[in-house]
Design an enzyme around this catalytic site. Structure first.
Site, PDB file in Angstrom:
ATOM      1  N   THR A   1      -3.890   0.009  -4.665  1.00  0.00           N
ATOM      2  CA  THR A   1      -3.857  -1.293  -5.345  1.00  0.00           C
ATOM      3  C   THR A   1      -4.145  -1.146  -6.836  1.00  0.00           C
ATOM      4  O   THR A   1      -4.859  -0.222  -7.257  1.00  0.00           O
ATOM      5  CB  THR A   1      -4.913  -2.229  -4.711  1.00  0.00           C
ATOM      6  N   ASP A   2      -3.630  -2.081  -7.633  1.00  0.00           N
ATOM      7  CA  ASP A   2      -3.927  -2.065  -9.067  1.00  0.00           C
ATOM      8  C   ASP A   2      -5.413  -2.351  -9.340  1.00  0.00           C
ATOM      9  O   ASP A   2      -5.909  -2.079 -10.433  1.00  0.00           O
ATOM     10  CB  ASP A   2      -3.036  -3.055  -9.835  1.00  0.00           C
ATOM     11  N   GLU A   3      -6.104  -2.912  -8.328  1.00  0.00           N
ATOM     12  CA  GLU A   3      -7.515  -3.275  -8.556  1.00  0.00           C
ATOM     13  C   GLU A   3      -8.403  -2.064  -8.797  1.00  0.00           C
ATOM     14  O   GLU A   3      -9.518  -2.209  -9.301  1.00  0.00           O
ATOM     15  CB  GLU A   3      -8.059  -4.093  -7.381  1.00  0.00           C
TER      16      GLU A   3
ATOM     17  N   LYS B   1     -11.183   1.275  -2.149  1.00  0.00           N
ATOM     18  CA  LYS B   1      -9.792   1.753  -2.320  1.00  0.00           C
ATOM     19  C   LYS B   1      -9.751   2.920  -3.318  1.00  0.00           C
ATOM     20  O   LYS B   1      -9.001   3.883  -3.129  1.00  0.00           O
ATOM     21  CB  LYS B   1      -8.886   0.613  -2.805  1.00  0.00           C
TER      22      LYS B   1
END
Ligand code: NAD
Ligand code: DAU
Length: 341
Positions: A126-128, A158
């Site tokens: 994820t971009d997070e 993640k």
């Protein structure tokens, strides 16, 4: 025929991925594994399981014995790893399940792949993991070189998983790939996430809870574009590499809310309730997807306005699907998260 292990196949993106490959009649056999947590729903893929190319196994990716058995039984050579605890707000209520599913689960899959052999292992990230961007510097976006700086227990889990995947490439030469995508929307998304939560609340005649000042920005991508990008990376990506995936479609939450209200013929004043902000709420995400476009020729196909209409229509047409979810455990979570309403 190629055999792919698809973890988290009964969740939002996993189900869309399985459905896409079946619809296109891609010549692959899919071993669809899912623990069916609160977020997993067999109804998301039930109609394609009968297809002899999709075999469903209810199971936990943390179960090393089961993973090993599946590898042997189905001669798995490729993995697309979606399974995860995925909701930021739940990770703030309690991070334990996130460490277990996202970190330990990934470690078990990597060790099984290493022991049994694998041709391609794709980690859906994820971009997070990159943290947050300044809102007054629109020219700055996340690239694959942006340092990891996760801000929530979800994104930290993640990022930890991504680090493990990277280490198995460097240490063991495992043929891994990592994708990092921005916010998805579309059919089958669990109604705890912004768009399906707001759409279904409005159909129910309820208000929608907008966090803080409503000006946090996300880069929205239709789920099928994400699935196509994953397929492109699995087939053509360079092992050991990270590929960012995004819609070049930055939108503040207030604007998303307006779009939904307009489409559903609702008025702001009676429909929107500003609520307490999410602790540690990342202000802005934006993806630079130059690398995947340049190397693999991928770019989004769906336009935001049209895809949002399709999405809202899907929730109108599939009330049984989300009404069955919005009861039981969901109500408990909703009341804990938003207070009794
Ligand atoms: P989701 O919560 O809808 O689905 C996750 C699925 O994983 C569920 O079916 C759940 O039952 C399953 N699962 C959880 N723990 C498991 C375990 N231990 N063993 C087996 N199955 C388990 O999530 P999603 O939105 O479909 O996200 C899928 C993946 O994509 C996640 O890894 C997420 O981090 C990533 N991602 C999501 C988005 C997004 O906008 N939704 C964007 C970028 C990346
Ligand atoms: O960026 C990719 C990530 O996108 C994925 O990795 C996550 O799995 C996925 O859940 C999503 O995370 P977000 O936290 O960005 O998504 P969410 O739908 O929870 O929230 C989107 C924005 O809307 C965010 O700024 C918080 C806000 N929001 C959310 C909810 C649930 C509200 O204002 N009110 C709400 O009730």
């Amino acid at each position: 025929m190629r055999t792919l292990l698809v973890t988290g196949a009964a969740g939002f993106i996993g189900a869309n991925f399985v459905r896409m490959l079946v619809r296109r009649q891609e010549p692959v056999r899919l071993i669809a594994v899912d623990k069916l947590t609160y977020a997993g729903n067999l109804a998301n893929i039930q109609d394609v399981i009968d297809n002899h190319r999709v075999i469903f196994v209810k199971g936990d990716i943390c179960d090393a014995e089961l993973m090993g058995r599946l590898w042997d039984q189905y001669a798995i050579r490729e993995v697309v790893h979606f399974a995860a605890e995925s909701h930021v707000d739940r990770s703030i209520l309690g991070s334990g399940p996130f460490i277990q599913a996202n970190v330990v689960g990934t470690q078990v899959l990597l060790d099984t792949a290493r022991a049994k052999g694998v041709d391609r292992y794709l980690q859906v990230s994820t971009d997070e993991v990159y943290g947050t961007l300044p809102e007054d510097r629109p020219e700055i976006k996340f690239t694959e070189e942006t340092p990891l700086a996760p801000n929530s227990p979800y994104s930290a889990s993640k990022a930890a998983a991504d680090c493990l995947v990277r280490s198995y490439f460097h240490t063991f030469k495992l043929p891994v790939l990592i994708t990092r995508c921005s916010n998805n929307y579309g059919p089958y998304q669990f109604p705890e996430k912004l768009i399906p939560l707001f759409v279904t609340n409005l159909i129910e005649g309820r208000q929608v809870p907008l966090y803080g000042d409503g000006m946090n920005v996300r880069d929205w991508l239709y789920v099928e574009d994400h699935c196509e990008a994953i397929w492109a990376v699995l087939n053509k990506g360079r092992v050991g590499e990270v590929y960012n995936i995004g819609g070049n479609n930055e939108i503040p939450n207030r604007k998303i809310t307006e779009t939904i209200l307009d489409e559903m013929g609702k008025k702001w004043a009676e429909s929107v309730q500003y609520v307490k902000d999410r602790p540690g709420h990342d202000r802005r995400y934006a993806i630079d997807a130059t690398k995947i476009k340049r190397e693999l020729g991928w770019s989004p196909r769906y336009r935001f306005g049209e895809a949002m209409k399709t999405t809202i229509q899907w929730y109108h047409q599939n009330e049984n699907w989300w009404r069955a979810i919005k009861s039981g455990e969901y109500l408990q979570y909703y009341n804990q998260q938003y207070g009794q309403r």
